[in-house]
Scaffold this motif. Structure first.
Motif, mmCIF file in Angstrom:
data_model
loop_
_atom_site.group_PDB
_atom_site.id
_atom_site.type_symbol
_atom_site.label_atom_id
_atom_site.label_comp_id
_atom_site.label_asym_id
_atom_site.label_seq_id
_atom_site.Cartn_x
_atom_site.Cartn_y
_atom_site.Cartn_z
ATOM 1 N N ASP A 63 0.790 -1.223 0.000
ATOM 2 C CA ASP A 63 0.000 0.000 0.000
ATOM 3 C C ASP A 63 0.827 1.280 0.000
ATOM 4 N N ASN A 64 2.037 1.210 0.507
ATOM 5 C CA ASN A 64 2.848 2.417 0.619
ATOM 6 C C ASN A 64 4.041 2.402 -0.332
ATOM 7 N N TYR A 65 4.951 1.478 -0.112
ATOM 8 C CA TYR A 65 6.229 1.518 -0.829
ATOM 9 C C TYR A 65 6.101 1.081 -2.287
ATOM 10 N N PHE A 66 5.464 -0.046 -2.539
ATOM 11 C CA PHE A 66 5.276 -0.459 -3.926
ATOM 12 C C PHE A 66 4.442 0.576 -4.676
ATOM 13 N N LYS A 67 3.346 0.976 -4.090
ATOM 14 C CA LYS A 67 2.452 1.938 -4.742
ATOM 15 C C LYS A 67 3.196 3.236 -5.061
ATOM 16 N N GLY A 68 3.963 3.752 -4.102
ATOM 17 C CA GLY A 68 4.697 4.998 -4.310
ATOM 18 C C GLY A 68 5.744 4.903 -5.407
ATOM 19 N N VAL A 69 6.383 3.739 -5.511
ATOM 20 C CA VAL A 69 7.394 3.518 -6.555
ATOM 21 C C VAL A 69 6.714 3.268 -7.898
ATOM 22 N N TRP A 70 5.716 2.381 -7.896
ATOM 23 C CA TRP A 70 5.073 1.984 -9.150
ATOM 24 C C TRP A 70 4.370 3.154 -9.840
ATOM 25 N N GLU A 71 3.757 4.031 -9.065
ATOM 26 C CA GLU A 71 3.059 5.170 -9.656
ATOM 27 C C GLU A 71 3.989 6.043 -10.498
ATOM 28 N N GLN A 72 5.261 6.074 -10.150
ATOM 29 C CA GLN A 72 6.206 6.895 -10.903
ATOM 30 C C GLN A 72 6.889 6.126 -12.037
ATOM 31 N N ILE A 73 6.847 4.798 -11.970
ATOM 32 C CA ILE A 73 7.473 3.971 -13.012
ATOM 33 C C ILE A 73 6.468 3.623 -14.114
ATOM 34 N N ASN A 74 5.260 3.264 -13.717
ATOM 35 C CA ASN A 74 4.254 2.752 -14.645
ATOM 36 C C ASN A 74 3.972 3.756 -15.764
ATOM 37 N N GLY A 75 4.153 3.302 -16.980
ATOM 38 C CA GLY A 75 3.905 4.141 -18.136
ATOM 39 C C GLY A 75 5.055 5.058 -18.505
ATOM 40 N N VAL A 76 6.103 5.065 -17.674
ATOM 41 C CA VAL A 76 7.256 5.928 -17.928
ATOM 42 C C VAL A 76 8.462 5.096 -18.350
ATOM 43 N N ARG A 77 8.773 4.071 -17.565
ATOM 44 C CA ARG A 77 9.915 3.205 -17.854
ATOM 45 C C ARG A 77 9.484 2.137 -18.851
ATOM 46 N N GLU A 78 10.279 1.953 -19.869
ATOM 47 C CA GLU A 78 10.005 0.915 -20.861
ATOM 48 C C GLU A 78 10.371 -0.453 -20.281
ATOM 49 N N ASN A 79 9.423 -1.363 -20.277
ATOM 50 C CA ASN A 79 9.626 -2.753 -19.856
ATOM 51 C C ASN A 79 10.279 -2.914 -18.488
ATOM 52 N N PRO A 80 9.674 -2.376 -17.438
ATOM 53 C CA PRO A 80 10.264 -2.587 -16.107
ATOM 54 C C PRO A 80 10.215 -4.062 -15.731
#
Length: 169
Positions: A63-80
């Protein structure tokens, strides 16, 4: 991932009761602090089982750490890749989402730079040089680097604060 949970348990260790980590901060379970996770801390204190600590750790990470990281990676980083996300979530669990997402590694990552460039400062980031925590933080950053670069997870025996080891995980 499940690998991340087991990795973090090995680095955080388990405590069924609150204790001071040496800087005035109380922690319980798997590194849940009174200051940074007060709601989860109150849920575990004054005593918790390993299962309760595992459940709370999972929920905090999701709920905190994954969500906070994923929100900034998803759709930005190619093929995480899962191992790359896991390494950043471990860093966030240790230094906060802001400490992770402001790091030079994360900034390079969301700019789609090569992994080697993203990883270049991982081993020296947030190691609290000169403190009693430096050795442990260096070890953790090296282990996170290995997760990030090659997907190699270090699974340490899970220590119980005060003595002993977790045998059923």
């Amino acid at each position: 991932s499940e690998n991340l949970l087991v990795f973090l348990k090995g680095y955080e260790a388990f405590s069924s009761e609150p204790y001071n980590i040496g800087d005035g901060t109380n922690t319980i379970g798997y590194g849940v602090t009174e200051v940074y996770q007060p709601t989860a801390y109150a849920e575990l204190a004054p005593y918790c089982t390993e299962q309760q600590a595992s459940d709370v750790m999972y929920r905090i990470i999701r709920d905190n750490y994954f969500k906070g990281v994923w929100e900034q990676i998803n759709g930005v980083r190619e093929n995480p890749k899962q191992n790359e996300i896991d390494a950043f979530v471990s860093l966030a669990y240790n230094s906060g989402v802001g400490g992770c997402t402001s790091s030079p590694m994360f900034q390079a990552y969301i700019q789609n730079k090569p992994i080697s460039e993203c990883a270049s400062s991982w081993k020296t980031y947030n190691i609290m040089a000169g403190s009693t925590f430096e050795e442990g933080l260096r070890n953790r950053r090296n282990a996170e680097y290995n997760i990030f670069v090659s997907g190699q997870y270090e699974f340490k025996t899970i220590w119980i604060y005060g003595g002993g080891y977790i045998t059923d995980n």
